[in-house]
Design a protein around this motif. Structure first.
Motif, short mmCIF file in Angstrom:
data_model
loop_
_atom_site.label_atom_id
_atom_site.label_comp_id
_atom_site.label_asym_id
_atom_site.label_seq_id
_atom_site.Cartn_x
_atom_site.Cartn_y
_atom_site.Cartn_z
N GLU A 1 46.92 23.11 -46.27
CA GLU A 1 47.91 22.62 -47.08
C GLU A 1 47.59 21.26 -47.77
O GLU A 1 47.78 21.10 -48.86
CB GLU A 1 49.42 22.31 -46.36
CG GLU A 1 50.45 21.70 -47.16
CD GLU A 1 50.96 22.89 -48.08
OE1 GLU A 1 51.31 22.51 -49.20
OE2 GLU A 1 50.85 24.08 -47.94
N ASN B 1 48.08 25.23 -36.15
CA ASN B 1 48.89 24.23 -36.89
C ASN B 1 47.81 23.27 -37.73
O ASN B 1 48.21 23.08 -38.73
CB ASN B 1 49.83 23.22 -35.81
CG ASN B 1 51.00 24.08 -35.24
OD1 ASN B 1 51.42 24.92 -36.14
ND2 ASN B 1 51.43 23.74 -34.19
N ASP B 2 46.84 22.94 -37.10
CA ASP B 2 45.79 22.13 -37.57
C ASP B 2 45.20 22.80 -38.80
O ASP B 2 45.08 22.29 -40.06
CB ASP B 2 44.61 21.70 -36.66
CG ASP B 2 45.03 20.23 -36.03
OD1 ASP B 2 46.03 20.00 -35.92
OD2 ASP B 2 44.23 19.92 -35.21
N TYR C 1 43.40 16.43 -38.52
CA TYR C 1 43.47 17.85 -38.17
C TYR C 1 42.17 18.27 -37.41
O TYR C 1 41.58 19.09 -37.81
CB TYR C 1 44.10 18.71 -39.03
CG TYR C 1 45.24 18.20 -39.81
CD1 TYR C 1 46.33 18.23 -39.02
CD2 TYR C 1 45.34 17.69 -41.13
CE1 TYR C 1 47.56 17.76 -39.58
CE2 TYR C 1 46.53 17.33 -41.61
CZ TYR C 1 47.45 17.30 -40.90
OH TYR C 1 48.52 16.60 -41.41
N ASN D 1 47.95 22.85 -41.71
CA ASN D 1 48.15 21.32 -42.06
C ASN D 1 47.00 21.15 -42.64
O ASN D 1 46.93 20.37 -44.13
CB ASN D 1 48.38 20.47 -40.88
CG ASN D 1 49.65 20.58 -40.28
OD1 ASN D 1 50.76 21.08 -41.18
ND2 ASN D 1 49.54 20.19 -39.12
N ALA E 1 42.81 13.90 -43.88
CA ALA E 1 43.11 15.12 -43.68
C ALA E 1 42.00 15.70 -42.49
O ALA E 1 42.43 16.23 -41.44
CB ALA E 1 43.29 16.15 -44.74
#
Length: 163
Positions: free
Chosen positions: A13, A6-7, A117, A10, A113
Motif C-alpha cells: 500500500e 499485514n506487513d 514493515y 502495508n 516503509a
C-alpha cells in the motif's frame, strides 16, 4: 503468518501511495513544459511509476487485499501545492527543482516503509526497493536539468557580459 500478510499489504500500500503521488504529480507537470528533453524524461518517469503502481496493485490483490491509494485530500493538497509553486514560474529549472524535492521525499517514504514493515515477503520488499532505486535515479536525472540551466539562462549570460 498473519504478521507477514499485514506487513505485505502495508508495504505494498505504501508503494501504491508513493507511485500514485509520482504519477499524479507528473501528469500535472508534463503539460507545463515545452522543453523536449525534459518532457521526455518526465514521460519516462511517469511510465515507470505507472508500471510499479500496477505491480503493487496486482500483488495486493494476490494477497486478498484492495489497494486504497492516495486519499482525495492528499491528491488535492498536492495539486494545490503544485499550482501555487508554478503560478509565476513554469521554467524547467523550477519544475525540475520541485520534482527533485519530491523524488527525495519519495525515497524517504520508501526507506521508512521498509523499516516499518520488516516482515513483508521478499517480493514486496523487492518492489519497494525497486521504487526507491528508481526515485534515487530520477532525482539524479532531474538534477541535471538544474545544472544545465544555470549556464544557459539569459540571466546567466547577462551577468557574464562585460560592457
Amino acid at each position: 503468518m498473519e504478521n507477514q500478510k499485514n506487513d505485505n499489504l502495508n508495504l505494498l500500500e505504501a508503494v501504491v501511495q508513493n507511485t500514485e503521488m509520482g504519477k499524479n504529480t507528473l501528469e500535472q507537470i508534463v503539460p507545463m513544459t515545452d522543453d523536449v528533453q525534459f518532457k521526455a524524461e518526465l514521460l519516462r518517469q511517469r511510465n515507470v511509476y505507472h508500471q510499479l503502481n500496477q505491480e503493487a496493485h496486482t500483488a495486493i490483490e494476490a494477497c486478498g487485499g484492495t489497494a486504497q491509494g492516495q486519499s482525495a485530500m492528499a491528491k488535492l493538497n498536492t495539486k494545490m501545492g503544485i499550482s501555487m509553486k508554478t503560478l509565476t514560474d513554469k521554467s524547467t529549472r523550477n519544475l525540475a527543482e520541485m520534482l527533485t524535492q519530491g523524488s527525495g521525499m519519495g525515497v524517504v517514504d520508501c526507506v521508512k516503509a521498509q523499516k516499518d514493515y520488516p516482515n513483508a515477503a521478499p517480493g514486496a520488499k523487492r518492489l519497494a526497493q525497486r521504487l526507491q532505486e528508481f526515485q534515487e535515479d530520477s532525482r539524479v536525472k532531474l538534477e541535471q536539468f538544474l545544472y544545465c540551466l544555470l549556464y544557459t539562462s539569459d540571466a546567466a549570460d547577462d551577468s557574464l557580459r562585460v560592457d
